[in-house]
Every structure is written in C-alpha cells, then in structure tokens.
Design a protein around this motif. Sequence first.
Motif, PDB file in Angstrom:
ATOM      1  N   LYS A 181     -28.663   5.928  39.137  1.00  0.00           N
ATOM      2  CA  LYS A 181     -27.938   4.669  39.130  1.00  0.00           C
ATOM      3  C   LYS A 181     -27.375   4.546  37.721  1.00  0.00           C
ATOM      4  N   ARG A 182     -26.075   4.514  37.632  1.00  0.00           N
ATOM      5  CA  ARG A 182     -25.416   4.569  36.338  1.00  0.00           C
ATOM      6  C   ARG A 182     -25.466   3.246  35.599  1.00  0.00           C
ATOM      7  N   SER A 183     -25.747   3.343  34.315  1.00  0.00           N
ATOM      8  CA  SER A 183     -25.615   2.238  33.370  1.00  0.00           C
ATOM      9  C   SER A 183     -26.347   0.976  33.825  1.00  0.00           C
ATOM     10  N   VAL A 184     -27.578   1.130  34.281  1.00  0.00           N
ATOM     11  CA  VAL A 184     -28.352  -0.002  34.818  1.00  0.00           C
ATOM     12  C   VAL A 184     -29.097  -0.757  33.723  1.00  0.00           C
ATOM     13  N   VAL A 185     -29.616  -0.030  32.747  1.00  0.00           N
ATOM     14  CA  VAL A 185     -30.479  -0.631  31.727  1.00  0.00           C
ATOM     15  C   VAL A 185     -29.717  -0.747  30.412  1.00  0.00           C
ATOM     16  N   TYR A 186     -29.839  -1.911  29.779  1.00  0.00           N
ATOM     17  CA  TYR A 186     -29.203  -2.158  28.487  1.00  0.00           C
ATOM     18  C   TYR A 186     -30.300  -2.408  27.464  1.00  0.00           C
ATOM     19  N   ARG A 187     -30.429  -1.513  26.500  1.00  0.00           N
ATOM     20  CA  ARG A 187     -31.461  -1.642  25.478  1.00  0.00           C
ATOM     21  C   ARG A 187     -30.888  -1.281  24.119  1.00  0.00           C
ATOM     22  N   ASP A 188     -31.135  -2.126  23.159  1.00  0.00           N
ATOM     23  CA  ASP A 188     -30.739  -1.862  21.768  1.00  0.00           C
ATOM     24  C   ASP A 188     -29.271  -1.498  21.626  1.00  0.00           C
ATOM     25  N   GLY A 189     -28.418  -2.185  22.379  1.00  0.00           N
ATOM     26  CA  GLY A 189     -26.980  -1.975  22.265  1.00  0.00           C
ATOM     27  C   GLY A 189     -26.448  -0.752  22.988  1.00  0.00           C
ATOM     28  N   LYS A 190     -27.281  -0.122  23.804  1.00  0.00           N
ATOM     29  CA  LYS A 190     -26.850   1.078  24.521  1.00  0.00           C
ATOM     30  C   LYS A 190     -27.221   0.966  25.996  1.00  0.00           C
ATOM     31  N   ARG A 191     -26.389   1.574  26.846  1.00  0.00           N
ATOM     32  CA  ARG A 191     -26.630   1.566  28.293  1.00  0.00           C
ATOM     33  C   ARG A 191     -27.310   2.864  28.708  1.00  0.00           C
ATOM     34  N   TYR A 192     -28.206   2.758  29.695  1.00  0.00           N
ATOM     35  CA  TYR A 192     -28.951   3.916  30.194  1.00  0.00           C
ATOM     36  C   TYR A 192     -28.903   3.955  31.710  1.00  0.00           C
ATOM     37  N   ASP A 193     -28.938   5.182  32.239  1.00  0.00           N
ATOM     38  CA  ASP A 193     -29.006   5.388  33.683  1.00  0.00           C
ATOM     39  C   ASP A 193     -30.459   5.313  34.149  1.00  0.00           C
ATOM     40  N   ILE A 194     -30.614   5.015  35.422  1.00  0.00           N
ATOM     41  CA  ILE A 194     -31.909   5.120  36.098  1.00  0.00           C
ATOM     42  C   ILE A 194     -31.864   6.408  36.912  1.00  0.00           C
ATOM     43  N   ILE A 195     -32.856   7.255  36.726  1.00  0.00           N
ATOM     44  CA  ILE A 195     -32.967   8.492  37.491  1.00  0.00           C
ATOM     45  C   ILE A 195     -33.816   8.192  38.731  1.00  0.00           C
ATOM     46  N   VAL A 196     -33.290   8.540  39.900  1.00  0.00           N
ATOM     47  CA  VAL A 196     -33.993   8.357  41.169  1.00  0.00           C
ATOM     48  C   VAL A 196     -34.653   9.684  41.519  1.00  0.00           C
ATOM     49  N   MET A 197     -35.960   9.639  41.775  1.00  0.00           N
ATOM     50  CA  MET A 197     -36.708  10.859  42.071  1.00  0.00           C
ATOM     51  C   MET A 197     -37.540  10.654  43.333  1.00  0.00           C
ATOM     52  N   GLY A 198     -37.906  11.758  43.968  1.00  0.00           N
ATOM     53  CA  GLY A 198     -38.751  11.675  45.151  1.00  0.00           C
ATOM     54  C   GLY A 198     -39.464  12.988  45.405  1.00  0.00           C
ATOM     55  N   VAL A 199     -40.553  12.879  46.152  1.00  0.00           N
ATOM     56  CA  VAL A 199     -41.289  14.062  46.586  1.00  0.00           C
ATOM     57  C   VAL A 199     -41.694  13.840  48.045  1.00  0.00           C
ATOM     58  N   LEU A 200     -41.541  14.883  48.838  1.00  0.00           N
ATOM     59  CA  LEU A 200     -41.923  14.840  50.244  1.00  0.00           C
ATOM     60  C   LEU A 200     -43.296  15.484  50.408  1.00  0.00           C
TER      61      LEU A 200
END
Length: 185
Positions: free
Chosen positions: A155-174
């Motif tokens: 998920k692109r540019s979801v988190v905003y911390r210290d003046g910078k945007r970060y993506d959320i990495i989606v992970m899974g295991v079956l």
Amino acid sequence: MITINSNLFYGDKVKLSIAREEDSEIMLKWGEDSEYLRNVDTEIAFPKTKEQLTTKGQKDLNEVYFRLRTIDEDHLIGFVAIHSIEWNNRAGLLAIGIGESSNRNKGYGSDALKLILRYAFHELNLDRVGLEVIEYNKGGIRSYEKVGFQQEGKKRSVVYRDGKRYDIIVMGVLRNEWEEIHKLN
C-alpha cells in the motif's frame, strides 16, 4: 503428523502465556519507547493506559492474544496475536511486538513467529495468516520471510513519519507453504 515441539505453547526461547496482573506495569514502560510504538502500529505513537493494556483481547472471539515470556527466566518480553480472524475463510492477521530494545535481535521474535503460526495452522485450523508491516521495519520483514511469509504487495505512501512517507508491505503465508518449509504433512 510431526510437530515442531510437543508442547503447543513452548518454543526454543519463548513461550506463549496469558496476561498477568504485573504485566501492565512493564508494558506501560514499552509505551515510552517511540521505536517500539512506531514499529508495532501505524497509528499515532501514543502510550496506552493500564486499563487498555489489561483488557486487550480478552473477549474477542475473532482474536487469540498471548504474552511472550522467556523460557529461561519467565520474563515478559512482548506479545503476539492472531486477530481479525474470519472463521469462514480460515484466515487471520498477525501482530507481534518485542517491548524492550535489549530483547530485540536475539531470536525471540523468530521463535514467537514459529509458535504462533503453528498455533494458527494446527490449533485454530487456519489456512492463511497475513500481516502488514511498515517498509522501514527491515528486521521485522526479514523475520517474517525467515518463517515463510511472502511479500504479496504494498500500500503506497500510507504512513507519514518525520516528514517522510512510507509504504506498507502486505505479506502472507499459507498453511501448505508453512508446512513445506517445516517439513510437516
């Protein structure tokens, strides 16, 4: 079927435990560590009250929540949970946190991940466990990959911390992937 360990709640370094009354004092201190708060959640880093910590996960039928304790000295070091369980889909989401920085990078998290995944797949009978992690949490991502999680997207540019945007990495295991990695049938 072969199991990793005959005791469902014990790993090599940590054990899954219920909450204890004395835990909340320790966890209140974790709430003063911004690195911990910023890795464990995307919400505003804000400490929880003692009441919020003592009621966590106690009545939610779609969540299993454990405290993590060391086997050797029975010290509280963190928590792990499978939450947002959709029983009809046999899927849930993982959350984990190691409280004090002195307990990080010692293998506790990896051991806890093995335990909770075994619990999720063999006790809860889930087929999929997912999670979301902030891209700057490189240690967490490595730990997740080590036990079988795969990156499924972001998920692109979801988190905003210290003046910078970060993506959320989606992970899974079956379940079948996890069993193959651990040579289970």
